[in-house]
Design an enzyme around this catalytic site. Structure first.
Site, short mmCIF file in Angstrom:
data_model
loop_
_atom_site.label_atom_id
_atom_site.label_comp_id
_atom_site.label_asym_id
_atom_site.label_seq_id
_atom_site.Cartn_x
_atom_site.Cartn_y
_atom_site.Cartn_z
N ASN A 10 0.84 -1.21 0.09
CA ASN A 10 0.00 -0.01 0.01
C ASN A 10 0.85 1.33 0.03
O ASN A 10 1.40 1.60 1.10
CB ASN A 10 -0.89 0.15 1.49
N TRP A 11 0.98 1.84 -1.19
CA TRP A 11 2.11 3.12 -1.39
C TRP A 11 1.41 4.16 -0.75
O TRP A 11 2.11 5.39 -0.81
CB TRP A 11 2.42 3.07 -2.80
N LYS A 12 0.12 4.31 -0.30
CA LYS A 12 -0.58 5.49 0.21
C LYS A 12 -0.14 6.88 -0.66
O LYS A 12 -0.26 6.27 -1.82
CB LYS A 12 0.02 5.72 1.62
N HIS A 96 -9.60 1.10 4.61
CA HIS A 96 -8.42 1.30 5.69
C HIS A 96 -8.58 2.40 6.57
O HIS A 96 -9.32 3.24 6.43
CB HIS A 96 -7.24 1.88 4.54
N GLU A 98 -6.91 4.65 7.65
CA GLU A 98 -6.84 6.20 7.46
C GLU A 98 -7.84 6.76 7.08
O GLU A 98 -8.32 7.96 7.01
CB GLU A 98 -5.29 6.33 6.45
N GLU A 168 -5.68 -4.97 10.52
CA GLU A 168 -4.61 -3.80 10.79
C GLU A 168 -5.01 -3.05 12.05
O GLU A 168 -5.73 -2.13 12.06
CB GLU A 168 -4.61 -2.84 9.44
N GLY A 174 1.85 2.45 10.62
CA GLY A 174 3.12 3.42 10.68
C GLY A 174 3.81 3.80 12.00
O GLY A 174 4.42 4.85 12.06
N SER A 214 3.28 -1.92 10.62
CA SER A 214 4.60 -2.00 10.72
C SER A 214 5.27 -3.49 10.38
O SER A 214 6.07 -3.77 11.01
CB SER A 214 4.78 -1.65 12.21
N GLY A 235 2.64 -0.98 4.35
CA GLY A 235 2.71 0.37 4.08
C GLY A 235 4.06 0.79 3.58
O GLY A 235 4.85 0.33 2.74
N GLY A 236 4.75 1.33 4.75
CA GLY A 236 6.17 1.81 4.70
C GLY A 236 7.18 0.96 4.21
O GLY A 236 7.98 1.51 3.20
P1 PGA Z 1 2.62 0.46 7.79
O1 PGA Z 1 1.18 0.59 6.86
O2 PGA Z 1 3.26 -1.00 7.30
O3 PGA Z 1 3.34 1.52 7.21
O4 PGA Z 1 2.30 0.29 9.08
C1 PGA Z 1 0.26 -0.44 6.85
C2 PGA Z 1 -1.02 0.01 6.30
O5 PGA Z 1 -1.43 1.02 6.29
O6 PGA Z 1 -1.57 -0.59 5.39
#
Ligand code: PGA
Length: 253
Positions: A10-12, A96, A98, A168, A174, A214, A235-236
């Site tokens: 997930n490149w956000k 998600h 967010e 999640e 994050g 994470s 994500g990251g």
């Molecule tokens: P993260 O994000 O790996 O940076 O914690 C995961 C996500 O939000 O899908």
């Protein structure tokens, strides 16, 4: 039952077009020959076609990070499932945390998105998770139960096989703080049980449940070695080809 592991990036709201192309090309090159794990890249909307072209001919799939649950019409700024398919997507992330917290999406809107995307033929990575306050109050299962019940309400049984659930925990996204493998496993068992109740035992057994929050190369193998952790939503660590590919490889030790 043997479920194929599934790792999605997930490149956000990161990358430029050049960075997106280089990242997709890097993942493709470093993953050549890996065919035991399902892999998807979820870039921002403007790079979907570019990333789809870059991975074309490889087993890597492309996913979007959101969808709007209407057919074409006067919905300024929105993108529907047909457009995502047209751009080369096979997956879409829905629900998600967010989007739930920053954008303010509720279970009803998320449910409409899930049904819209499935009806059009996309596969949905449906995200659920509790906040730290909810976990501390011992409300994790109640929160997940609600998110599953309302988010998946009315999904036709013949489309359930295109659902993936990503667990999640909001406190792990994050933050560098990961759920332990045992915590993830325990919650995944609950999710599979509840999903089986909502649909069928067979659907529950077949359901791919990713863990997200994470996930890094150094914790991925332990997380995904748990019997009910069927992959990761990253994500990251998906923003660097090396770390993302290391996570994919950790899914197939
Ligand atoms: P993260 O994000 O790996 O940076 O914690 C995961 C996500 O939000 O899908």
């Amino acid at each position: 039952m043997a479920r194929t592991k599934f790792v999605a990036g997930n490149w956000k709201m990161y990358t430029t077009s050049a960075a997106a192309k280089a990242l997709a090309a890097g993942v493709r090159e470093k993953l050549a020959g890996e065919s035991q794990v399902t892999v998807a890249l979820c870039p921002p909307f403007p790079w979907l076609t570019l990333v789809a072209e870059t991975v074309k001919g490889s087993p890597i799939a492309v996913g979007a990070q959101d969808v709007f649950p209407e057919e074409q019409g006067a919905f300024t700024g929105e993108v529907n499932a047909e457009m995502l398919l047209d751009a080369g997507c096979r997956y879409v992330i829905v629900g998600h945390s967010e989007r739930r917290t920053v954008i303010g999406e509720n279970d009803d809107l998320i449910n409409r998105k899930v049904r819209h995307a499935l009806k059009a033929g996309l596969s949905v990575i449906f995200c659920i998770g509790e906040t730290l306050a909810e976990r501390d109050k011992n409300n994790t299962e109640a929160v997940l139960d609600n998110q599953l019940t309302w988010g998946l309400k009315g999904v036709p049984s013949d489309q359930v096989e295109r659902l993936v659930v990503a667990y999640e925990p909001v406190w792990a996204i994050g933050t560098g703080r990961t759920a332990t493998a045992a915590q993830a496993q325990q919650v995944h068992v609950f999710i599979r049980w509840r999903f089986s109740q909502l649909f069928s035992n067979a659907a529950g057994q077949a359901l791919v449940i990713q863990y997200g929050g994470s996930v890094k190369p150094d914790n991925a193998a332990e997380l995904m070695s748990q019997p009910d952790v069927d992959g990761a939503l990253v994500g990251g660590a998906s923003l660097k080809a090396d770390s993302f590919v290391a996570i994919v490889k950790a899914a197939n030790p």
